[in-house]
Design a protein around this motif. Structure first.
Motif, PDB file in Angstrom:
ATOM      1  N   LEU A 225     -16.250  54.267 -62.735  1.00 11.43           N
ATOM      2  CA  LEU A 225     -17.058  54.012 -61.544  1.00 11.43           C
ATOM      3  C   LEU A 225     -18.490  54.488 -61.789  1.00 11.43           C
ATOM      4  O   LEU A 225     -18.681  55.619 -62.253  1.00 11.43           O
ATOM      5  N   PRO A 226     -19.498  53.663 -61.489  1.00  6.35           N
ATOM      6  CA  PRO A 226     -20.878  54.172 -61.603  1.00  6.35           C
ATOM      7  C   PRO A 226     -21.075  55.280 -60.560  1.00  6.35           C
ATOM      8  O   PRO A 226     -20.862  55.059 -59.382  1.00  6.35           O
ATOM      9  N   GLY A 227     -21.450  56.467 -61.002  1.00  3.06           N
ATOM     10  CA  GLY A 227     -21.506  57.628 -60.099  1.00  3.06           C
ATOM     11  C   GLY A 227     -22.888  57.831 -59.493  1.00  3.06           C
ATOM     12  O   GLY A 227     -23.893  57.778 -60.204  1.00  3.06           O
ATOM     13  N   VAL A 228     -22.915  58.074 -58.216  1.00  2.00           N
ATOM     14  CA  VAL A 228     -24.181  58.357 -57.523  1.00  2.00           C
ATOM     15  C   VAL A 228     -24.757  59.688 -58.011  1.00  2.00           C
ATOM     16  O   VAL A 228     -25.957  59.807 -58.294  1.00  2.00           O
ATOM     17  N   THR A 229     -23.919  60.685 -58.148  1.00  3.55           N
ATOM     18  CA  THR A 229     -24.391  62.024 -58.520  1.00  3.55           C
ATOM     19  C   THR A 229     -24.914  62.026 -59.959  1.00  3.55           C
ATOM     20  O   THR A 229     -25.960  62.605 -60.253  1.00  3.55           O
ATOM     21  N   GLN A 230     -24.168  61.362 -60.845  1.00  6.72           N
ATOM     22  CA  GLN A 230     -24.612  61.253 -62.243  1.00  6.72           C
ATOM     23  C   GLN A 230     -25.964  60.554 -62.308  1.00  6.72           C
ATOM     24  O   GLN A 230     -26.868  60.968 -63.035  1.00  6.72           O
ATOM     25  N   ARG A 231     -26.122  59.506 -61.516  1.00 12.58           N
ATOM     26  CA  ARG A 231     -27.396  58.771 -61.515  1.00 12.58           C
ATOM     27  C   ARG A 231     -28.537  59.634 -61.007  1.00 12.58           C
ATOM     28  O   ARG A 231     -29.640  59.626 -61.544  1.00 12.58           O
ATOM     29  N   ALA A 232     -28.234  60.392 -59.950  1.00 11.81           N
ATOM     30  CA  ALA A 232     -29.267  61.273 -59.376  1.00 11.81           C
ATOM     31  C   ALA A 232     -29.666  62.333 -60.406  1.00 11.81           C
ATOM     32  O   ALA A 232     -30.847  62.664 -60.550  1.00 11.81           O
ATOM     33  N   LEU A 233     -28.674  62.845 -61.143  1.00 10.61           N
ATOM     34  CA  LEU A 233     -28.980  63.836 -62.189  1.00 10.61           C
ATOM     35  C   LEU A 233     -29.869  63.210 -63.263  1.00 10.61           C
ATOM     36  O   LEU A 233     -30.878  63.802 -63.663  1.00 10.61           O
ATOM     37  N   PHE A 234     -29.493  62.013 -63.733  1.00 11.63           N
ATOM     38  CA  PHE A 234     -30.263  61.386 -64.813  1.00 11.63           C
ATOM     39  C   PHE A 234     -31.712  61.143 -64.370  1.00 11.63           C
ATOM     40  O   PHE A 234     -32.647  61.354 -65.144  1.00 11.63           O
ATOM     41  N   ALA A 235     -31.908  60.676 -63.134  1.00  9.67           N
ATOM     42  CA  ALA A 235     -33.270  60.388 -62.648  1.00  9.67           C
ATOM     43  C   ALA A 235     -34.118  61.658 -62.689  1.00  9.67           C
ATOM     44  O   ALA A 235     -35.274  61.648 -63.121  1.00  9.67           O
ATOM     45  N   GLU A 236     -33.525  62.755 -62.253  1.00 12.07           N
ATOM     46  CA  GLU A 236     -34.261  64.015 -62.181  1.00 12.07           C
ATOM     47  C   GLU A 236     -34.437  64.632 -63.568  1.00 12.07           C
ATOM     48  O   GLU A 236     -35.493  65.177 -63.901  1.00 12.07           O
TER      49      GLU A 236
END
Ligand code: PLP
Length: 306
Positions: A225-236
């Motif tokens: 599943l594409p993760g919202v939290t993982q994405r937020a971490l990568f952006a930051e």
């Protein structure tokens, strides 16, 4: 202080202790529906636009009617406000196919009539509950994890799209069974592996490893599943100079990295403190990674869609 809040998509705040579903709701009968789990913090639903975007994509994967995102947004904001800003909450968006007896075919037999009128009305609601006690422990102490085979290849998502691997469906019975299995082994959580010994995800989290100044997570085409939290971490993290990559990982990579993280919307960042019984001590930058996730989630609200 309320300990649960229920809002339906007409914006009505319902009695959360009164029955809401029909016994023939197909979400209950077959797990045929989708959901999102969102953290309420400071009276706001964190990273809401990302969750709404994923809800839409999950609904598309199941051929559900297009969710009316404006109404979902309003219902979520209403529910988060009712919950209040003095403590965190676990907010769920639930969307099922509706009542079994409203499905085309069934209704047709009953009324021998007009198929157009036989479109089921999806069941849609927002529910907020307290954050489970395990969350605080996982955030501060980390989690003991066992690797368990999911018995699938990383090719399955593309070979068999009807398996809905990238959608957040209500069919979580096998994920919950894996967690109970891990608990019986004395562990807190699970990292699923593929038949090729590739790292997949947790039953309710994304897996990210840190190595030097690099963060790596398996790509969604591997069936996660594409993760919202993982994405937020990568952006930051990218802004902070980390090299963030979507790459297939072997289970051996778990043993040679600096730290392993289970990321999810409610727990946020849980460091793996032991893997299959092997202790993993905290690296010096553990605090930095936790902070990047916290900041990422706070900012994801204003970044927008996927
Ligand atoms: N993978 C699975 C199977 C999940 O159930 C979840 C969350 O519940 C995640 C990954 C992490 O996703 P998110 O960070 O969007 O909560």
């Amino acid at each position: 202080m309320v300990d649960r809040v229920l809002v339906t998509l007409d914006g009505a705040v319902r009695d959360a202790d009164a029955p809401l579903l029909f016994a023939d709701d197909i979400g209950v009968l077959r797990g045929d529906g989708v959901f999102e789990t969102v953290l309420v913090r400071g009276g706001n639903a964190c990273a809401l636009e990302f969750h709404l975007g994923r809800l839409r994509r999950s609904a598309q994967a199941l051929d559900l009617p297009e969710p009316e995102l404006g109404r979902w947004r309003e219902a979520v904001e209403r529910a988060a406000k009712e919950w209040g800003s003095d403590r965190e909450g676990l907010l769920r968006l639930v969307l099922t196919r509706g009542r079994d007896s409203d499905l085309p075919g069934v209704r047709e037999k009953v009324t021998s009539g007009d198929l157009a009128a036989a479109v089921p009305v999806p069941t849609s609601y927002v529910l907020v509950l307290p954050v489970p006690a395990r969350v605080a422990v996982a955030r501060t102490d980390g989690v003991a994890v066992v690797t368990l085979s999911r018995g699938i290849s990383i090719d399955l998502a593309q070979a068999a799209p009807w398996q809905l691997l990238g959608a957040k469906t209500l069919s979580y019975a096998t994920n919950m069974a894996a967690l109970r299995f891990a608990n019986r082994m004395g562990a807190d959580d699970v990292i699923f592996t593929s038949t090729e010994n590739r790292v997949l995800e947790g039953p309710r989290s994304s897996v990210v490893i840190a190595r030097d100044k690099q963060l790596i997570t398996p790509p969604s085409k591997n069936g996660v599943l594409p993760g919202v939290t993982q994405r937020a971490l990568f952006a930051e993290a990218e802004k902070a100079g980390w090299d963030c990559q979507y790459k297939s990982l072997f289970t051996a990579d778990l043993l040679t990295c600096d730290s392993i993280w289970l990321l999810s919307s409610i727990t946020l960042a849980a460091r793996v403190n032991s893997l299959d019984g092997l202790r993993m001590s905290a690296p010096d930058n553990a605090g930095e990674i936790i902070e990047l996730v916290d900041r990422g989630i706070a900012r994801a609200g204003v970044i927008g869609d996927w």
